[in-house]
Design a protein around this motif. Sequence first.
Motif, PDB file in Angstrom:
ATOM      1  N   TYR A 105       0.708  -1.256   0.097  1.00  0.00           N
ATOM      2  CA  TYR A 105      -0.084   0.020   0.019  1.00  0.00           C
ATOM      3  C   TYR A 105       0.979   1.315   0.127  1.00  0.00           C
ATOM      4  O   TYR A 105       1.952   1.165   0.628  1.00  0.00           O
ATOM      5  CB  TYR A 105      -0.688   0.068   1.115  1.00  0.00           C
ATOM      6  N   PHE A 109      -3.031   3.756  -2.654  1.00  0.00           N
ATOM      7  CA  PHE A 109      -2.797   3.278  -3.671  1.00  0.00           C
ATOM      8  C   PHE A 109      -2.259   1.837  -3.482  1.00  0.00           C
ATOM      9  O   PHE A 109      -1.930   1.645  -2.474  1.00  0.00           O
ATOM     10  CB  PHE A 109      -1.581   4.007  -4.663  1.00  0.00           C
ATOM     11  N   GLN A 110      -1.887   1.033  -4.587  1.00  0.00           N
ATOM     12  CA  GLN A 110      -1.180  -0.183  -4.549  1.00  0.00           C
ATOM     13  C   GLN A 110       0.167  -0.110  -5.326  1.00  0.00           C
ATOM     14  O   GLN A 110       0.012   0.599  -6.297  1.00  0.00           O
ATOM     15  CB  GLN A 110      -1.963  -1.520  -4.900  1.00  0.00           C
ATOM     16  N   TYR A 129      -1.068   2.717  -8.070  1.00  0.00           N
ATOM     17  CA  TYR A 129      -2.273   3.007  -8.705  1.00  0.00           C
ATOM     18  C   TYR A 129      -3.580   2.757  -7.956  1.00  0.00           C
ATOM     19  O   TYR A 129      -3.371   1.749  -6.984  1.00  0.00           O
ATOM     20  CB  TYR A 129      -2.164   2.215  -9.934  1.00  0.00           C
ATOM     21  N   THR A 130      -4.668   2.997  -8.465  1.00  0.00           N
ATOM     22  CA  THR A 130      -6.012   2.666  -7.785  1.00  0.00           C
ATOM     23  C   THR A 130      -7.013   2.953  -8.764  1.00  0.00           C
ATOM     24  O   THR A 130      -6.888   3.684  -9.641  1.00  0.00           O
ATOM     25  CB  THR A 130      -6.142   3.404  -6.314  1.00  0.00           C
ATOM     26  N   ASP A 131      -8.188   2.360  -8.253  1.00  0.00           N
ATOM     27  CA  ASP A 131      -9.434   2.708  -8.923  1.00  0.00           C
ATOM     28  C   ASP A 131     -10.301   3.774  -8.079  1.00  0.00           C
ATOM     29  O   ASP A 131     -10.250   3.526  -6.761  1.00  0.00           O
ATOM     30  CB  ASP A 131     -10.378   1.392  -9.153  1.00  0.00           C
ATOM     31  N   HIS A 132     -10.650   4.806  -8.608  1.00  0.00           N
ATOM     32  CA  HIS A 132     -11.411   5.734  -7.853  1.00  0.00           C
ATOM     33  C   HIS A 132     -12.638   6.149  -8.671  1.00  0.00           C
ATOM     34  O   HIS A 132     -12.610   6.767  -9.731  1.00  0.00           O
ATOM     35  CB  HIS A 132     -10.683   6.884  -7.460  1.00  0.00           C
ATOM     36  N   TRP A 179      -9.561   4.516 -13.382  1.00  0.00           N
ATOM     37  CA  TRP A 179      -8.159   4.327 -13.203  1.00  0.00           C
ATOM     38  C   TRP A 179      -7.259   5.457 -12.957  1.00  0.00           C
ATOM     39  O   TRP A 179      -7.080   6.167 -13.894  1.00  0.00           O
ATOM     40  CB  TRP A 179      -7.968   3.286 -14.025  1.00  0.00           C
ATOM     41  N   GLU A 189      -3.088   6.294 -12.131  1.00  0.00           N
ATOM     42  CA  GLU A 189      -1.893   5.443 -12.046  1.00  0.00           C
ATOM     43  C   GLU A 189      -0.562   6.674 -12.324  1.00  0.00           C
ATOM     44  O   GLU A 189      -0.658   7.306 -13.000  1.00  0.00           O
ATOM     45  CB  GLU A 189      -1.525   4.433 -13.148  1.00  0.00           C
TER      46      GLU A 189
END
Length: 128
Positions: free
Chosen positions: A6, A23-24, A93-96, A100, A102
């Motif tokens: 994370y 994020f990851q 990156y993450t989805d919000h 997407w 990044e």
Amino acid sequence: MGMFDYVKCEYPLPHPEMQEAVFQTKDTDAAYLKKYRITKEGRLIHETVRYEMVPLAERPYPDENDWRSIMGSMRSVPTGDVDTKFHGALHFYTDHDGQWFEYFALFKDGDLIDLRTVSPVPRSEGEE
């Protein structure tokens, strides 16, 4: 799929609405659900923890004699921040809300020297 870590970013992001996002990344030494933070000053910090056993009386199902008895059996205890002195590239990156996001961060000798948007792709001037 694999494991990931994370990342939170205190350093200003190009999209202010993403500043509080988690994020990851898979770009750390051993991605295994560890927590990292990019500071306002541009350093990558590992938020270290140790794990300890939770006493039976404090678990959600202390009296059960099946798999539920192990629920809540471990807790993490913060042990301090470690400056990773990261050198290299870090994608996070993450989805919000179905979009997407990044970013690409470049570190040299522990200092953030560049932060760029990978996605969403920035629109050209005049494009709507």
